[in-house]
Design a protein around this motif. Sequence first.
Motif, PDB file in Angstrom:
ATOM      1  N   GLN A  25       0.847  -1.185   0.000  1.00 48.06           N
ATOM      2  CA  GLN A  25       0.000   0.000   0.000  1.00 48.06           C
ATOM      3  C   GLN A  25       0.885   1.238   0.000  1.00 48.06           C
ATOM      4  O   GLN A  25       1.904   1.287   0.689  1.00 48.06           O
ATOM      5  CB  GLN A  25      -0.901  -0.042   1.235  1.00 48.06           C
ATOM      6  N   ASP A  52      -1.378   4.807   2.247  1.00 45.91           N
ATOM      7  CA  ASP A  52      -2.675   4.342   2.750  1.00 45.91           C
ATOM      8  C   ASP A  52      -3.834   4.732   1.814  1.00 45.91           C
ATOM      9  O   ASP A  52      -4.953   4.961   2.264  1.00 45.91           O
ATOM     10  CB  ASP A  52      -2.950   4.878   4.159  1.00 45.91           C
ATOM     11  N   THR A  53      -3.547   4.805   0.514  1.00 44.07           N
ATOM     12  CA  THR A  53      -4.544   5.222  -0.469  1.00 44.07           C
ATOM     13  C   THR A  53      -4.530   4.354  -1.717  1.00 44.07           C
ATOM     14  O   THR A  53      -5.560   4.143  -2.336  1.00 44.07           O
ATOM     15  CB  THR A  53      -4.315   6.699  -0.857  1.00 44.07           C
ATOM     16  N   ILE A 105      -3.251   0.693  -3.634  1.00 43.61           N
ATOM     17  CA  ILE A 105      -2.754  -0.672  -3.536  1.00 43.61           C
ATOM     18  C   ILE A 105      -1.769  -0.868  -4.680  1.00 43.61           C
ATOM     19  O   ILE A 105      -2.077  -0.565  -5.838  1.00 43.61           O
ATOM     20  CB  ILE A 105      -3.906  -1.698  -3.653  1.00 43.61           C
ATOM     21  N   ASP A 150      -6.411   2.571  -7.019  1.00 42.15           N
ATOM     22  CA  ASP A 150      -7.018   3.473  -6.049  1.00 42.15           C
ATOM     23  C   ASP A 150      -7.978   2.636  -5.201  1.00 42.15           C
ATOM     24  O   ASP A 150      -8.990   2.153  -5.694  1.00 42.15           O
ATOM     25  CB  ASP A 150      -7.764   4.598  -6.767  1.00 42.15           C
ATOM     26  N   GLN A 151      -7.629   2.434  -3.944  1.00 43.40           N
ATOM     27  CA  GLN A 151      -8.395   1.506  -3.106  1.00 43.40           C
ATOM     28  C   GLN A 151      -9.846   1.927  -2.938  1.00 43.40           C
ATOM     29  O   GLN A 151     -10.743   1.088  -2.893  1.00 43.40           O
ATOM     30  CB  GLN A 151      -7.726   1.315  -1.750  1.00 43.40           C
ATOM     31  N   ARG A 187      -5.671   2.545   6.357  1.00 43.30           N
ATOM     32  CA  ARG A 187      -4.656   1.505   6.308  1.00 43.30           C
ATOM     33  C   ARG A 187      -5.364   0.164   6.165  1.00 43.30           C
ATOM     34  O   ARG A 187      -6.238  -0.167   6.947  1.00 43.30           O
ATOM     35  CB  ARG A 187      -3.813   1.517   7.571  1.00 43.30           C
ATOM     36  N   LEU A 188      -4.993  -0.588   5.142  1.00 39.75           N
ATOM     37  CA  LEU A 188      -5.629  -1.877   4.874  1.00 39.75           C
ATOM     38  C   LEU A 188      -4.703  -3.021   5.238  1.00 39.75           C
ATOM     39  O   LEU A 188      -3.485  -2.919   5.071  1.00 39.75           O
ATOM     40  CB  LEU A 188      -6.004  -1.998   3.388  1.00 39.75           C
ATOM     41  N   GLN A 246      -3.249  -6.851   4.583  1.00 36.42           N
ATOM     42  CA  GLN A 246      -2.927  -7.602   3.363  1.00 36.42           C
ATOM     43  C   GLN A 246      -4.164  -8.351   2.873  1.00 36.42           C
ATOM     44  O   GLN A 246      -4.443  -8.383   1.678  1.00 36.42           O
ATOM     45  CB  GLN A 246      -1.781  -8.592   3.666  1.00 36.42           C
ATOM     46  N   MET A 282      -6.592  -5.939   1.136  1.00 32.45           N
ATOM     47  CA  MET A 282      -6.105  -5.558  -0.196  1.00 32.45           C
ATOM     48  C   MET A 282      -6.335  -6.693  -1.194  1.00 32.45           C
ATOM     49  O   MET A 282      -6.817  -6.465  -2.313  1.00 32.45           O
ATOM     50  CB  MET A 282      -4.615  -5.195  -0.146  1.00 32.45           C
TER      51      MET A 282
END
Length: 185
Positions: A2, A5-6, A8, A20-21, A141-142, A144, A147
């Motif tokens: 990541q 934090d925006t 992936i 773009d997540q 924040r994702l 794993q 994502m």
Amino acid sequence: GQFRDTFIIAVDTNGIAIVDQHVAHERVLYERVMGRLTDGPLEGQGLLTPIMVELPPGQRDALTAHGAHLARLGFDVEAFGGESIRIATVPSLLSVGEAETAVRALASDLEGLDEGAAVEEVLKRIAATTACHAAVKANDRLTQEKMLYILDELRHTEYSTVCPHGRPVVLRLTRHEIERRFERI
């Protein structure tokens, strides 16, 4: 991984994909909502304490005029005296914390929609706004797993290149382009 934090960052045999997540998750949720509508109304979650929202008259009227469409997507919204509306149920995919913001966005979207708009267009507009507010956000924040879940679900969507509002989902850098930029070819 990541980035900021925006985005992936994913790698495959063809190169690097920057996703773009938010818009990717929005596309996934939108298609899920539209797909479920063929089976009937979406499941809503009743609120223990209804949310009261004051809106300008045009927006309030737009919401109440489209009450049946909103109900198909899991909303229970009704006029509640003066310029207030009462939100008693929201779609289960939407967090309660996002409910008021989503309803305000819906009111704004629907206010500009022609009264004679086709049902399908109204449902698409409501589904897009709902998906946008339910999706992960920039600066989230994702894990794993999250994502990978978004990327896997995105692969199974019909229109994975843009979100319902038309924003691009992915930027691809091919292996050839990367090698060319590093003067390897």
